[in-house]
Design a protein around this motif. Structure first.
Motif, PDB file in Angstrom:
ATOM      1  N   GLY A  81       8.141   2.512  -1.961  1.00 53.83           N
ATOM      2  CA  GLY A  81       7.801   3.372  -0.831  1.00 53.83           C
ATOM      3  C   GLY A  81       7.084   2.696   0.319  1.00 53.83           C
ATOM      4  N   PHE A  82       7.215   1.385   0.448  1.00 56.57           N
ATOM      5  CA  PHE A  82       6.631   0.672   1.578  1.00 56.57           C
ATOM      6  C   PHE A  82       7.451   0.935   2.833  1.00 56.57           C
ATOM      7  CE2 PHE A  82       4.783  -1.708  -1.851  1.00 56.57           C
ATOM      8  CZ  PHE A  82       3.641  -2.315  -1.352  1.00 56.57           C
ATOM      9  N   ASP A  83       6.799   0.885   3.989  1.00 63.85           N
ATOM     10  CA  ASP A  83       7.483   0.847   5.281  1.00 63.85           C
ATOM     11  C   ASP A  83       7.345  -0.602   5.738  1.00 63.85           C
ATOM     12  OD1 ASP A  83       8.558   1.211   7.791  1.00 63.85           O
ATOM     13  OD2 ASP A  83       6.946   2.503   8.532  1.00 63.85           O
ATOM     14  N   TYR A  84       8.462  -1.317   5.846  1.00 62.31           N
ATOM     15  CA  TYR A  84       8.405  -2.758   6.081  1.00 62.31           C
ATOM     16  C   TYR A  84       9.652  -3.237   6.811  1.00 62.31           C
ATOM     17  CZ  TYR A  84      12.008  -3.212   2.627  1.00 62.31           C
ATOM     18  OH  TYR A  84      13.198  -3.118   1.986  1.00 62.31           O
ATOM     19  N   GLU A  85       9.564  -4.463   7.294  1.00 62.57           N
ATOM     20  CA  GLU A  85      10.702  -5.178   7.874  1.00 62.57           C
ATOM     21  C   GLU A  85      10.670  -6.600   7.329  1.00 62.57           C
ATOM     22  OE1 GLU A  85       9.992  -5.381  12.074  1.00 62.57           O
ATOM     23  OE2 GLU A  85      10.473  -3.275  12.394  1.00 62.57           O
ATOM     24  N   MET A  86      11.835  -7.230   7.312  1.00 62.48           N
ATOM     25  CA  MET A  86      11.928  -8.649   6.970  1.00 62.48           C
ATOM     26  C   MET A  86      12.190  -9.411   8.263  1.00 62.48           C
ATOM     27  SD  MET A  86      11.719  -9.189   3.661  1.00 62.48           S
ATOM     28  CE  MET A  86      11.859  -8.329   2.108  1.00 62.48           C
ATOM     29  N   GLU A  87      11.543 -10.548   8.391  1.00 56.63           N
ATOM     30  CA  GLU A  87      11.690 -11.366   9.600  1.00 56.63           C
ATOM     31  C   GLU A  87      11.882 -12.817   9.180  1.00 56.63           C
ATOM     32  OE1 GLU A  87       8.155 -12.579  12.395  1.00 56.63           O
ATOM     33  OE2 GLU A  87       8.801 -10.542  12.923  1.00 56.63           O
ATOM     34  N   MET A  88      12.919 -13.450   9.677  1.00 54.22           N
ATOM     35  CA  MET A  88      13.151 -14.860   9.342  1.00 54.22           C
ATOM     36  C   MET A  88      12.101 -15.709  10.063  1.00 54.22           C
ATOM     37  SD  MET A  88      15.457 -14.558   7.171  1.00 54.22           S
ATOM     38  CE  MET A  88      15.589 -16.297   6.784  1.00 54.22           C
ATOM     39  N   ALA A  94       9.176 -13.685   6.493  1.00 54.94           N
ATOM     40  CA  ALA A  94       7.946 -12.908   6.408  1.00 54.94           C
ATOM     41  C   ALA A  94       8.314 -11.456   6.134  1.00 54.94           C
ATOM     42  CB  ALA A  94       7.142 -13.008   7.699  1.00 54.94           C
ATOM     43  N   VAL A  95       7.478 -10.805   5.374  1.00 55.10           N
ATOM     44  CA  VAL A  95       7.573  -9.371   5.159  1.00 55.10           C
ATOM     45  C   VAL A  95       6.486  -8.752   6.035  1.00 55.10           C
ATOM     46  CG1 VAL A  95       7.423  -7.476   3.508  1.00 55.10           C
ATOM     47  CG2 VAL A  95       8.312  -9.709   2.776  1.00 55.10           C
ATOM     48  N   ILE A  96       6.897  -7.889   6.949  1.00 54.65           N
ATOM     49  CA  ILE A  96       5.955  -7.201   7.816  1.00 54.65           C
ATOM     50  C   ILE A  96       5.791  -5.790   7.258  1.00 54.65           C
ATOM     51  CG2 ILE A  96       5.395  -6.543  10.187  1.00 54.65           C
ATOM     52  CD1 ILE A  96       6.032  -9.605   9.750  1.00 54.65           C
ATOM     53  N   VAL A  97       4.645  -5.511   6.681  1.00 50.68           N
ATOM     54  CA  VAL A  97       4.384  -4.206   6.072  1.00 50.68           C
ATOM     55  C   VAL A  97       3.652  -3.340   7.088  1.00 50.68           C
ATOM     56  CG1 VAL A  97       3.199  -2.981   4.218  1.00 50.68           C
ATOM     57  CG2 VAL A  97       4.278  -5.198   3.754  1.00 50.68           C
ATOM     58  N   LYS A  98       4.285  -2.236   7.451  1.00 54.24           N
ATOM     59  CA  LYS A  98       3.698  -1.304   8.411  1.00 54.24           C
ATOM     60  C   LYS A  98       2.887  -0.220   7.712  1.00 54.24           C
ATOM     61  CE  LYS A  98       7.810  -1.868  11.220  1.00 54.24           C
ATOM     62  NZ  LYS A  98       9.001  -1.174  11.701  1.00 54.24           N
ATOM     63  N   ARG A  99       3.297   0.111   6.492  1.00 55.86           N
ATOM     64  CA  ARG A  99       2.575   1.098   5.700  1.00 55.86           C
ATOM     65  C   ARG A  99       2.654   0.680   4.245  1.00 55.86           C
ATOM     66  NH1 ARG A  99       3.058   5.019   2.467  1.00 55.86           N
ATOM     67  NH2 ARG A  99       5.320   5.206   2.504  1.00 55.86           N
ATOM     68  N   CYS A 100       1.499   0.611   3.604  1.00 52.59           N
ATOM     69  CA  CYS A 100       1.399   0.205   2.209  1.00 52.59           C
ATOM     70  C   CYS A 100       1.007   1.422   1.367  1.00 52.59           C
ATOM     71  CB  CYS A 100       0.346  -0.897   2.059  1.00 52.59           C
ATOM     72  SG  CYS A 100      -0.031  -1.292   0.343  1.00 52.59           S
ATOM     73  N   ILE A 105      -2.957   5.221  -1.089  1.00 55.99           N
ATOM     74  CA  ILE A 105      -3.523   5.881  -2.274  1.00 55.99           C
ATOM     75  C   ILE A 105      -5.027   5.646  -2.349  1.00 55.99           C
ATOM     76  CG2 ILE A 105      -3.603   5.784  -4.812  1.00 55.99           C
ATOM     77  CD1 ILE A 105      -0.510   5.275  -4.668  1.00 55.99           C
ATOM     78  N   MET A 106      -5.448   4.421  -2.075  1.00 54.03           N
ATOM     79  CA  MET A 106      -6.890   4.106  -2.093  1.00 54.03           C
ATOM     80  C   MET A 106      -7.628   4.947  -1.051  1.00 54.03           C
ATOM     81  SD  MET A 106      -7.464   1.329  -4.305  1.00 54.03           S
ATOM     82  CE  MET A 106      -8.959   0.633  -3.713  1.00 54.03           C
ATOM     83  N   GLU A 107      -7.057   5.044   0.147  1.00 53.00           N
ATOM     84  CA  GLU A 107      -7.678   5.845   1.206  1.00 53.00           C
ATOM     85  C   GLU A 107      -7.732   7.318   0.812  1.00 53.00           C
ATOM     86  OE1 GLU A 107      -9.136   5.085   4.103  1.00 53.00           O
ATOM     87  OE2 GLU A 107      -8.791   2.929   3.982  1.00 53.00           O
ATOM     88  N   LYS A 108      -6.613   7.849   0.331  1.00 58.03           N
ATOM     89  CA  LYS A 108      -6.510   9.267  -0.028  1.00 58.03           C
ATOM     90  C   LYS A 108      -7.485   9.636  -1.143  1.00 58.03           C
ATOM     91  CE  LYS A 108      -3.094  12.749  -1.346  1.00 58.03           C
ATOM     92  NZ  LYS A 108      -1.706  12.999  -1.717  1.00 58.03           N
ATOM     93  N   SER A 109      -7.741   8.698  -2.049  1.00 62.30           N
ATOM     94  CA  SER A 109      -8.640   8.971  -3.174  1.00 62.30           C
ATOM     95  C   SER A 109     -10.106   8.695  -2.841  1.00 62.30           C
ATOM     96  CB  SER A 109      -8.215   8.141  -4.392  1.00 62.30           C
ATOM     97  OG  SER A 109      -8.404   6.760  -4.150  1.00 62.30           O
ATOM     98  N   GLY A 160      -8.042  -3.821   8.311  1.00 63.19           N
ATOM     99  CA  GLY A 160      -7.997  -3.133   9.589  1.00 63.19           C
ATOM    100  C   GLY A 160      -7.095  -3.802  10.619  1.00 63.19           C
ATOM    101  N   GLU A 161      -6.190  -4.677  10.175  1.00 67.65           N
ATOM    102  CA  GLU A 161      -5.340  -5.425  11.107  1.00 67.65           C
ATOM    103  C   GLU A 161      -4.050  -4.690  11.464  1.00 67.65           C
ATOM    104  OE1 GLU A 161      -6.826  -9.922  10.103  1.00 67.65           O
ATOM    105  OE2 GLU A 161      -5.430  -8.996   8.688  1.00 67.65           O
ATOM    106  N   GLY A 162      -3.878  -3.475  10.943  1.00 67.81           N
ATOM    107  CA  GLY A 162      -2.755  -2.644  11.337  1.00 67.81           C
ATOM    108  C   GLY A 162      -1.457  -2.896  10.598  1.00 67.81           C
ATOM    109  N   ARG A 163      -1.324  -4.041   9.978  1.00 66.21           N
ATOM    110  CA  ARG A 163      -0.123  -4.373   9.207  1.00 66.21           C
ATOM    111  C   ARG A 163      -0.456  -5.536   8.285  1.00 66.21           C
ATOM    112  NH1 ARG A 163       3.880  -7.721  13.254  1.00 66.21           N
ATOM    113  NH2 ARG A 163       2.560  -9.555  13.447  1.00 66.21           N
ATOM    114  N   CYS A 164       0.410  -5.706   7.299  1.00 64.14           N
ATOM    115  CA  CYS A 164       0.333  -6.897   6.449  1.00 64.14           C
ATOM    116  C   CYS A 164       1.477  -7.808   6.856  1.00 64.14           C
ATOM    117  CB  CYS A 164       0.486  -6.546   4.971  1.00 64.14           C
ATOM    118  SG  CYS A 164      -0.857  -5.564   4.292  1.00 64.14           S
ATOM    119  N   VAL A 165       1.202  -9.086   6.914  1.00 68.47           N
ATOM    120  CA  VAL A 165       2.249 -10.078   7.120  1.00 68.47           C
ATOM    121  C   VAL A 165       2.176 -11.025   5.932  1.00 68.47           C
ATOM    122  CG1 VAL A 165       3.157 -11.911   8.597  1.00 68.47           C
ATOM    123  CG2 VAL A 165       2.100  -9.875   9.634  1.00 68.47           C
TER     124      VAL A 165
END
Length: 177
Positions: A81-88, A94-100, A105-109, A160-165
């Motif tokens: 259920g990640f929101d992500y893109e792949m970038e060469m 690189a995997v650019i994760v927009k939503r983890c 789950i950690m935030e919601k709990s 807090g960087e807005g995305r994972c790379v």
């Protein structure tokens, strides 16, 4: 009996998977404290990605190396259920994760303040294991052409960087990144 759609079945197992991960951690934490629970969680995440990577590699008939890893990670991230893109990128991707979903789950709990500490250990271990399972091209994990797949994180949502790379690249054995 009402039949479930494939999407409903996938969601059921995704929720069960994330629930059991969180519940066992919290039960261990209740008895042994957060640091010991995290240490045991690390031990689990040194093994589980091997099982997952090998399962997807076999089911999808993937080759070793970066190409197979990229395809397997794409399947895994979609299933989880990640929101992500792949970038060469040069020498890899690189995997650019927009939503983890794990961070969500950690935030919601109410445990968002612990997300970075968990990520520092678990995300690093998990993705490093995935990389090692596809290293060396064909054959057994880690064997082959004198190459391994390096992994490093350039950005992280939990900081807090807005995305994972997440960057994966070829490197010679013994070379460090």
């Amino acid at each position: 009996m009402i039949d479930l759609t494939d999407e409903q079945k996938t969601e059921y197992f995704r929720r069960s998977y994330t629930a059991v991960d969180g519940l066992w951690f919290m039960k261990v934490e209740e008895r042994l404290g957060f640091d010991e629970a995290l240490r045991l969680d690390e031990a689990v995440w040194k093994v589980l990605p091997k099982i997952q990577a090998r399962a997807l590699k076999g089911m999808m008939h993937l080759p070793g190396g970066l190409q197979g890893l990229q395809q397997a990670l794409s399947a895994r991230l979609a299933l989880e259920g990640f929101d992500y893109e792949m970038e060469m990128r040069e020498g890899g991707f690189a995997v650019i994760v927009k939503r983890c979903p794990w961070h969500d789950i950690m935030e919601k709990s109410g445990r968002g303040n612990l997300s970075e500490k968990v990520s520092e250990l678990i995300c690093r271990v998990e993705n490093s294991v995935w990389a090692s399972e596809f290293a060396g091209g064909k054959g057994k994990p880690g064997e082959g052409k004198g190459r391994e797949i390096g992994f490093e994180r350039e950005e992280r949502i939990c900081r807090g960087e807005g995305r994972c790379v997440l960057r994966f690249c070829k490197q010679e054995l013994g070379e460090t990144r």
